[in-house]
Design a protein around this motif. Structure first.
Motif, PDB file in Angstrom:
ATOM      1  N   MET A 102      12.223 -10.191   4.336  1.00 42.51           N
ATOM      2  CA  MET A 102      11.159 -10.652   5.217  1.00 42.51           C
ATOM      3  C   MET A 102      10.248  -9.611   5.728  1.00 42.51           C
ATOM      4  O   MET A 102       9.061  -9.402   5.561  1.00 42.51           O
ATOM      5  CB  MET A 102      11.746 -11.557   6.523  1.00 42.51           C
ATOM      6  CG  MET A 102      10.628 -11.775   7.378  1.00 42.51           C
ATOM      7  SD  MET A 102      11.634 -13.107   8.699  1.00 42.51           S
ATOM      8  CE  MET A 102      10.297 -13.146   9.848  1.00 42.51           C
ATOM      9  N   LEU A 103      10.952  -8.329   5.944  1.00 45.78           N
ATOM     10  CA  LEU A 103      10.496  -7.161   6.374  1.00 45.78           C
ATOM     11  C   LEU A 103       9.559  -6.681   5.349  1.00 45.78           C
ATOM     12  O   LEU A 103       8.184  -6.298   5.643  1.00 45.78           O
ATOM     13  CB  LEU A 103      11.382  -6.277   6.845  1.00 45.78           C
ATOM     14  CG  LEU A 103      10.953  -4.821   7.307  1.00 45.78           C
ATOM     15  CD1 LEU A 103      10.193  -5.138   8.800  1.00 45.78           C
ATOM     16  CD2 LEU A 103      12.227  -3.994   7.618  1.00 45.78           C
TER      17      LEU A 103
ATOM     18  N   THR B 257       6.073  -8.145   4.138  1.00 45.32           N
ATOM     19  CA  THR B 257       4.970  -8.067   4.901  1.00 45.32           C
ATOM     20  C   THR B 257       3.930  -6.886   4.161  1.00 45.32           C
ATOM     21  O   THR B 257       2.716  -6.872   4.351  1.00 45.32           O
ATOM     22  CB  THR B 257       4.884  -7.578   6.290  1.00 45.32           C
ATOM     23  OG1 THR B 257       5.628  -6.291   6.313  1.00 45.32           O
ATOM     24  CG2 THR B 257       6.228  -8.406   7.184  1.00 45.32           C
TER      25      THR B 257
ATOM     26  N   ALA C 264      17.222   2.629  10.536  1.00 45.60           N
ATOM     27  CA  ALA C 264      16.988   3.312  11.857  1.00 45.60           C
ATOM     28  C   ALA C 264      17.668   2.455  12.722  1.00 45.60           C
ATOM     29  O   ALA C 264      18.332   2.802  13.843  1.00 45.60           O
ATOM     30  CB  ALA C 264      15.762   3.774  12.126  1.00 45.60           C
ATOM     31  N   LEU C 265      17.570   1.158  12.639  1.00 42.14           N
ATOM     32  CA  LEU C 265      18.187   0.097  13.562  1.00 42.14           C
ATOM     33  C   LEU C 265      19.316  -0.303  13.079  1.00 42.14           C
ATOM     34  O   LEU C 265      20.097  -0.885  13.867  1.00 42.14           O
ATOM     35  CB  LEU C 265      16.979  -0.970  13.149  1.00 42.14           C
ATOM     36  CG  LEU C 265      15.920  -0.815  14.298  1.00 42.14           C
ATOM     37  CD1 LEU C 265      15.073  -2.137  14.215  1.00 42.14           C
ATOM     38  CD2 LEU C 265      15.894  -0.670  15.765  1.00 42.14           C
TER      39      LEU C 265
ATOM     40  N   MET D  70      12.556   2.058   8.824  1.00 43.32           N
ATOM     41  CA  MET D  70      12.525   1.466  10.120  1.00 43.32           C
ATOM     42  C   MET D  70      13.793   0.800  10.370  1.00 43.32           C
ATOM     43  O   MET D  70      14.645   0.956  11.009  1.00 43.32           O
ATOM     44  CB  MET D  70      11.492   0.802  10.654  1.00 43.32           C
ATOM     45  CG  MET D  70      10.015   1.620  10.782  1.00 43.32           C
ATOM     46  SD  MET D  70       8.635   0.423  10.981  1.00 43.32           S
ATOM     47  CE  MET D  70       8.948   0.326  12.695  1.00 43.32           C
ATOM     48  N   ALA D  71      14.198  -0.188   9.234  1.00 41.02           N
ATOM     49  CA  ALA D  71      15.176  -0.964   9.285  1.00 41.02           C
ATOM     50  C   ALA D  71      16.620  -0.196   9.058  1.00 41.02           C
ATOM     51  O   ALA D  71      17.662  -0.473  10.087  1.00 41.02           O
ATOM     52  CB  ALA D  71      15.335  -1.908   7.915  1.00 41.02           C
TER      53      ALA D  71
ATOM     54  N   MET E 199       0.854  -1.131   0.034  1.00 42.36           N
ATOM     55  CA  MET E 199       0.012   0.053  -0.042  1.00 42.36           C
ATOM     56  C   MET E 199       0.856   1.124   0.140  1.00 42.36           C
ATOM     57  O   MET E 199       1.577   1.395   0.823  1.00 42.36           O
ATOM     58  CB  MET E 199      -0.702  -0.059   1.198  1.00 42.36           C
ATOM     59  CG  MET E 199      -1.767  -0.935   1.291  1.00 42.36           C
ATOM     60  SD  MET E 199      -2.708  -1.075   2.871  1.00 42.36           S
ATOM     61  CE  MET E 199      -3.808   0.224   2.639  1.00 42.36           C
TER      62      MET E 199
ATOM     63  N   GLU F 146      16.722 -10.611   6.250  1.00 42.77           N
ATOM     64  CA  GLU F 146      15.849  -9.874   7.167  1.00 42.77           C
ATOM     65  C   GLU F 146      14.802  -8.742   6.359  1.00 42.77           C
ATOM     66  O   GLU F 146      13.858  -8.687   6.481  1.00 42.77           O
ATOM     67  CB  GLU F 146      16.393  -9.618   8.248  1.00 42.77           C
ATOM     68  CG  GLU F 146      16.387 -10.853   9.414  1.00 42.77           C
ATOM     69  CD  GLU F 146      17.413 -11.777   9.036  1.00 42.77           C
ATOM     70  OE1 GLU F 146      18.138 -11.377   8.164  1.00 42.77           O
ATOM     71  OE2 GLU F 146      17.028 -13.328   9.300  1.00 42.77           O
ATOM     72  N   LEU F 147      15.518  -8.004   5.643  1.00 44.42           N
ATOM     73  CA  LEU F 147      14.911  -6.952   4.805  1.00 44.42           C
ATOM     74  C   LEU F 147      13.943  -7.567   3.929  1.00 44.42           C
ATOM     75  O   LEU F 147      12.802  -6.924   3.826  1.00 44.42           O
ATOM     76  CB  LEU F 147      15.935  -6.149   3.929  1.00 44.42           C
ATOM     77  CG  LEU F 147      16.734  -5.017   4.681  1.00 44.42           C
ATOM     78  CD1 LEU F 147      17.538  -4.247   3.570  1.00 44.42           C
ATOM     79  CD2 LEU F 147      15.709  -3.957   5.197  1.00 44.42           C
TER      80      LEU F 147
ATOM     81  N   LEU G 146       8.939   0.948   5.764  1.00 46.02           N
ATOM     82  CA  LEU G 146       9.577  -0.396   6.429  1.00 46.02           C
ATOM     83  C   LEU G 146      11.051  -0.149   6.222  1.00 46.02           C
ATOM     84  O   LEU G 146      11.658  -0.278   7.039  1.00 46.02           O
ATOM     85  CB  LEU G 146       9.103  -1.492   5.724  1.00 46.02           C
ATOM     86  CG  LEU G 146       7.694  -1.906   5.837  1.00 46.02           C
ATOM     87  CD1 LEU G 146       7.032  -3.019   5.181  1.00 46.02           C
ATOM     88  CD2 LEU G 146       7.339  -2.212   7.579  1.00 46.02           C
TER      89      LEU G 146
END
Lengths: 391, 391
Positions: free
Chosen positions: B67-68, B71, B55-56, B52-53, B42, B64-65, B49
């Motif tokens: 997988m993230l 979603t 930022a971490l 956010m990744a 969307m 993992e990106l 997303l």
């Protein structure tokens, strides 16, 4: 190295800062143990997803709801693994199906049938921290399933069983209290509690943990602890039994959103059929009572507010004359002490008469007594019981 | 019934209202065709997303990106299927792995190796609309993969190939324009375009569609159309060739964020080795030129701004003396007409001299000519070319 399954709930992962704190606690533990982490969705994101679905449909298809809400855990698992990798420890995030969670049943309320831990074992052998999405698995059709409310706790304990690990449940409270401290500020934190008591407490409204998970831990004797997500505060350990002499009552719990269903004049009705039809619709029926006056029979039972629509439909289809009373709560006192101490129920009755407390139903188990009362007096009843039994 | 794969991009699903409109268009089509829908995430949610990744972690683990970000499509597919069900047509949402998207390669840039359409065929036989997550698949390890920028277009075309279906790409523009209407408001919408031209245009900066997907459609001759997400406006059809007489130029495209890399004095360097090392890091190298002055050799190439860090690392490790110029754009004219009309390049040179336009590099293909210019004059160059060739 010993193994530890650490479960972090939504409030312990609600933003990027919380994910970093969880990451710190995990890294500390990983120095001395092989760690598998089970995560819930971030903060309130599951409800946000459900709200979107309900804005698009009055009765969203349950299969797609499971697919929708499962994105919440995928997101938190991926983000946590990304931060663990950044912080210097190899980590891998697995979805329910990658972690081997097999399940079966109704979408939204699936049960775990088995966990195939082969892949997790492989990652542990490579010295990786394994981050697993809680609450979700896959069914024999290859569809994504979820395990119902609090399912992440059950995921964590199921993994602990299969991995022969301890299980630590990290929450936003510092353990299990005798009474919810938001209701009774003098409530005491319990250093230890038995599986049986915790199971009763969870069933009876203690929201810190999901009863199914405690039942599973009890069945397989998984060492379990419930802790604050600060990595420092001492939590509540769950034991099989107290020392012999220790026989006091443990807690008072409260469960809101209880409804009471009264079915009038059931003389021509096969009562077991009513409960069979309710079970088919997944309506949870709790306290059942059955009275016979002259040639009239009356059946009452308690259920959850969320099941009202399903309940009405079933009873209407069965042509029954019924009424439903809501805004009720169930207040329960719990403790293995009840087994050895007689007269707890009598003491409560005396208290209720003296304090003029009205209750609709009563239900007793080996280690608990529950009273259904009007929600508006429930907190007051909790406090009075807490004071009376010095909890 | 004929089969149709309908692809909806992020802007066509950016909120619940847009999901409802997409649902209406799909329901209308489903009256006359067997429909499979491919969805992106969307709105701008994929970038949220990724933020956010980042930022971490400065360099989030790519597995993992994937997988993230996957979603995002799971969420939009589930919500769309929920609404289709609500609107009265049975629909089922499938993730990449459930839809049979097998892939291989580097996380974040996976290639589709095959699509096992058995499950989709089953659902179509049951008269269900199948909503499939674009952009994602599964690799032989069972890990979630993504197909890189615009990968949902490629998912849609790949499905159309396997299902022997037509493919309709729904976007927020009403088709393919000769020139981006945001740059040149007099630009004309094309009723038809050839696969080859669209492929060149997509490579050269037309953002409406992903070039890989057009290449795939061309290879398997998939009937394709690009349309506005209002379900009414006539779009642009993609053809194999125009009628014989129709030989005009088709479009001017612009691609921003181009960088030019100049490597000085490469006389002792094995040049193929430089490009081999860059390829290993997935740096896309575009226009390469090689000049020899006396005994000095110089190599220049263009690349993308996003690859600057990887490029610097490779060139530094190879001990090369290099400089990088950024803030460049590539302006390209495209048209199968170039094959039969001589002198297009000559006309452009004449125009550039007359208008005093400086370019850094030029590159020609059978049906396009590209010029690298400073980004600040790029729009002006596009307009001048559009006017000159009456596009």
């Amino acid at each position: 190295m010993e193994r530890l399954v650490m479960k972090f709930g939504g409030s312990s992962l609600k933003d990027l800062e919380k994910i970093k704190s969880a990451s710190d606690i995990i890294l500390e533990k990983s120095k001395t143990e092989e760690v598998v982490v089970v995560v819930s969705a971030m903060g309130d994101s599951t409800n946000e997803l459900l709200d979107m679905a309900h804005a698009l449909s009055t009765t969203p298809s349950k299969r797609e709801l499971d697919m929708l809400v499962s994105t919440g855990e995928n997101k938190s698992a991926a983000l946590l693994a990304i931060h663990l990798n950044e912080a210097g420890h190899k980590a891998v995030a697995l979805t329910g199906f990658q972690a081997g969670f097999q399940s079966d049943g109704v979408h939204g309320k699936n049960k775990i049938t088995d966990v195939n831990i082969e892949r997790i074992e492989n990652h542990l052998r490579q010295n990786e921290i394994v981050v697993v999405t809680g609450f979700q698995g896959i069914n024999p059709l290859g569809d994504i399933t979820t395990f119902g409310r609090g399912g992440s706790d059950t995921s964590a304990v199921a993994l602990a069983v299969k991995l022969n690990a301890k299980c630590a449940i990290y929450t936003d409270v510092s353990g299990i209290y005798s009474i919810d401290p938001r209701i009774y500020s003098d409530a005491k934190k319990l250093n230890v509690v038995t599986y049986e008591e915790l199971m009763e407490m969870a069933h009876l409204g203690t929201k810190v943990i999901e009863p199914r998970s405690v039942e599973l831990a009890y069945k397989f004797n998984v060492p379990m602890e419930i802790l604050l997500n600060d990595g420092k505060t001492k939590g509540t350990k769950v034991l099989e039994a107290y020392d012999m002499e220790d026989t006091k009552l443990t807690s008072v719990s409260k469960l809101d959103d209880v409804v009471l269903v009264i079915i009038h004049d059931t003389k021509d009705v096969n009562i077991s059929n009513i409960f069979l039809e309710l079970a088919k619709e997944n309506v949870n029926v709790d306290i059942i009572s059955h009275t016979r006056l002259n040639d009239r029979k009356e059946v009452t039972f308690t259920s959850e507010k969320s099941s009202i629509e399903d309940t009405k439909r079933v009873l209407t289809e069965l042509n029954l004359d019924y009424e439903i009373k809501d805004n009720l709560s169930k207040v329960s006192i719990v403790g293995t002490a009840m087994r050895s101490q007689v007269g707890i129920a009598a003491q409560v009755f005396e208290l209720f008469v003296k304090e003029d407390i009205f209750f609709y139903e009563i239900s007793t188990s080996e280690i608990s007594i529950s009273y259904v009362v009007d929600s508006k007096i429930a907190d007051d009843v909790v406090i009075k019981l807490g004071k009376h039994f010095e909890l």
